[in-house]
Design a protein around this motif. Sequence first.
Motif, PDB file in Angstrom:
ATOM      1  N   GLY A  90       0.816  -1.210   0.000  1.00 14.40           N
ATOM      2  CA  GLY A  90       0.000   0.000   0.000  1.00 14.40           C
ATOM      3  C   GLY A  90       0.849   1.259   0.000  1.00 14.40           C
ATOM      4  O   GLY A  90       2.070   1.216  -0.185  1.00 14.40           O
ATOM      5  N   ILE A 105     -10.057   1.820   2.086  1.00 17.49           N
ATOM      6  CA  ILE A 105      -9.192   0.959   1.269  1.00 17.49           C
ATOM      7  C   ILE A 105      -9.561  -0.514   1.400  1.00 17.49           C
ATOM      8  O   ILE A 105      -9.687  -1.225   0.396  1.00 17.49           O
ATOM      9  N   ARG A 124     -12.810  -0.718  -0.975  1.00 13.62           N
ATOM     10  CA  ARG A 124     -12.065  -1.151  -2.159  1.00 13.62           C
ATOM     11  C   ARG A 124     -11.540   0.027  -2.991  1.00 13.62           C
ATOM     12  O   ARG A 124     -11.453  -0.051  -4.215  1.00 13.62           O
ATOM     13  N   MET A 125     -11.196   1.126  -2.304  1.00  9.43           N
ATOM     14  CA  MET A 125     -10.592   2.245  -2.993  1.00  9.43           C
ATOM     15  C   MET A 125      -9.096   2.016  -3.144  1.00  9.43           C
ATOM     16  O   MET A 125      -8.465   1.364  -2.308  1.00  9.43           O
ATOM     17  N   VAL A 126      -8.524   2.552  -4.213  1.00  9.69           N
ATOM     18  CA  VAL A 126      -7.075   2.474  -4.411  1.00  9.69           C
ATOM     19  C   VAL A 126      -6.401   3.298  -3.310  1.00  9.69           C
ATOM     20  O   VAL A 126      -6.819   4.435  -3.042  1.00  9.69           O
ATOM     21  N   PRO A 127      -5.379   2.750  -2.628  1.00  8.77           N
ATOM     22  CA  PRO A 127      -4.718   3.484  -1.535  1.00  8.77           C
ATOM     23  C   PRO A 127      -4.259   4.876  -1.926  1.00  8.77           C
ATOM     24  O   PRO A 127      -4.369   5.821  -1.129  1.00  8.77           O
ATOM     25  N   PHE A 128      -3.765   5.034  -3.145  1.00  8.46           N
ATOM     26  CA  PHE A 128      -3.294   6.348  -3.598  1.00  8.46           C
ATOM     27  C   PHE A 128      -4.431   7.365  -3.551  1.00  8.46           C
ATOM     28  O   PHE A 128      -4.262   8.486  -3.057  1.00  8.46           O
ATOM     29  N   ILE A 129      -5.602   6.974  -4.042  1.00  9.25           N
ATOM     30  CA  ILE A 129      -6.746   7.897  -4.099  1.00  9.25           C
ATOM     31  C   ILE A 129      -7.299   8.160  -2.710  1.00  9.25           C
ATOM     32  O   ILE A 129      -7.575   9.315  -2.341  1.00  9.25           O
ATOM     33  N   ARG A 136      -5.293  -5.104   6.314  1.00  4.48           N
ATOM     34  CA  ARG A 136      -5.057  -3.777   5.749  1.00  4.48           C
ATOM     35  C   ARG A 136      -5.648  -2.688   6.639  1.00  4.48           C
ATOM     36  O   ARG A 136      -5.052  -1.622   6.805  1.00  4.48           O
TER      37      ARG A 136
END
Length: 347
Positions: free
Chosen positions: A94, A142, A146-151, A241
Amino acid sequence: MTHPVSSARQGGPDRAHAPDAGSSKRDARRRTSGPHVDLRTLSLLGVLAVLVAVGGFTEPDTFLDTGNLQLILTQSSVIGVVTVGMTFVITSGGIDLSVGAMVALASVWATTVATQEYGFAGILFTAVVVGLAAGLVNGLLIAYGRMVPFIATLAMLASARGLALQITDGRTQIVTVRSVLDLGLPGSYILGVPPLVMMFAAVTVIGWLLLNRTTFGRRTVAIGGNAEAARLAGIDVRRQRLCLYLLSGLCCGIAAFMLVILSGSGQNTNGNLYELDAIAAAIIGGTLLSGGRGTIVGSVLGVLVFTTITNIFALNNLQSDVQQIAKGAIIVAAVLVQRRTSAHGET
């Protein structure tokens, strides 16, 4: 480190291949040839030794002074605690771009007039809880959203900075609690060691044990190597996570409290660019940005390298742009060393 999932390191140029007869023989030789020396750690120690020599040569009367060495360690402590949490997140595959903003939010929330009325305990409790709350939001978005960690962490960065600015209204909040301020004074040093350095050392030791000697650490590495294989092996990837981002938030809360001690105030600009410094320190320390491998010792050495560079440049009155160029060159060199040592380990 032992991986609970044999396939957790498959795929990608920087990952180890599945065990074969050759690798089994190499592992047997390593086990019988004594302790394995980490080349990345040795290279960082070499870089740090060179920097100390440079500092001692250019400013012998100032750099090696006890007060200056204490200053380097103290300045390393705050970003070092953040880097420990970041190391866990990156090891799992991540990223957390919101650590600097979380430090700012926790520091200003902990230094409001209402909070300071509760004294030392109130400031510490608030800083830790705010950090945990922000980490919880990141983890939920996240792991379960289920969001992308960057976003997700980029959104937290913007939100936390905005909330910190709203709380302070752009003004510096001065700490008036004497017991908090005293921790930053030389009179509170124990055997010449500042309390902030002791806090950093404690977090480092706990982080090392957690990553290298617990099931939690093994699961973190397994998820970073191959999350799907880890799930098939029975690891609750989403819960793991969530816990990792909670851990990152906790480290940010502790760092915020340390920053309040160091600066004696809370500002919405606190923690500026901490995310970049923490990621860079972890990477040059040997933690793979793609996940699957992490080292607390390497991350701490990375922090010390960057802080020492900053100190040397300040003592020699060199421009900050040259300092940034030097940091960039070190990051590139560290990544190249990573790739070379990884390729060597696979042959």
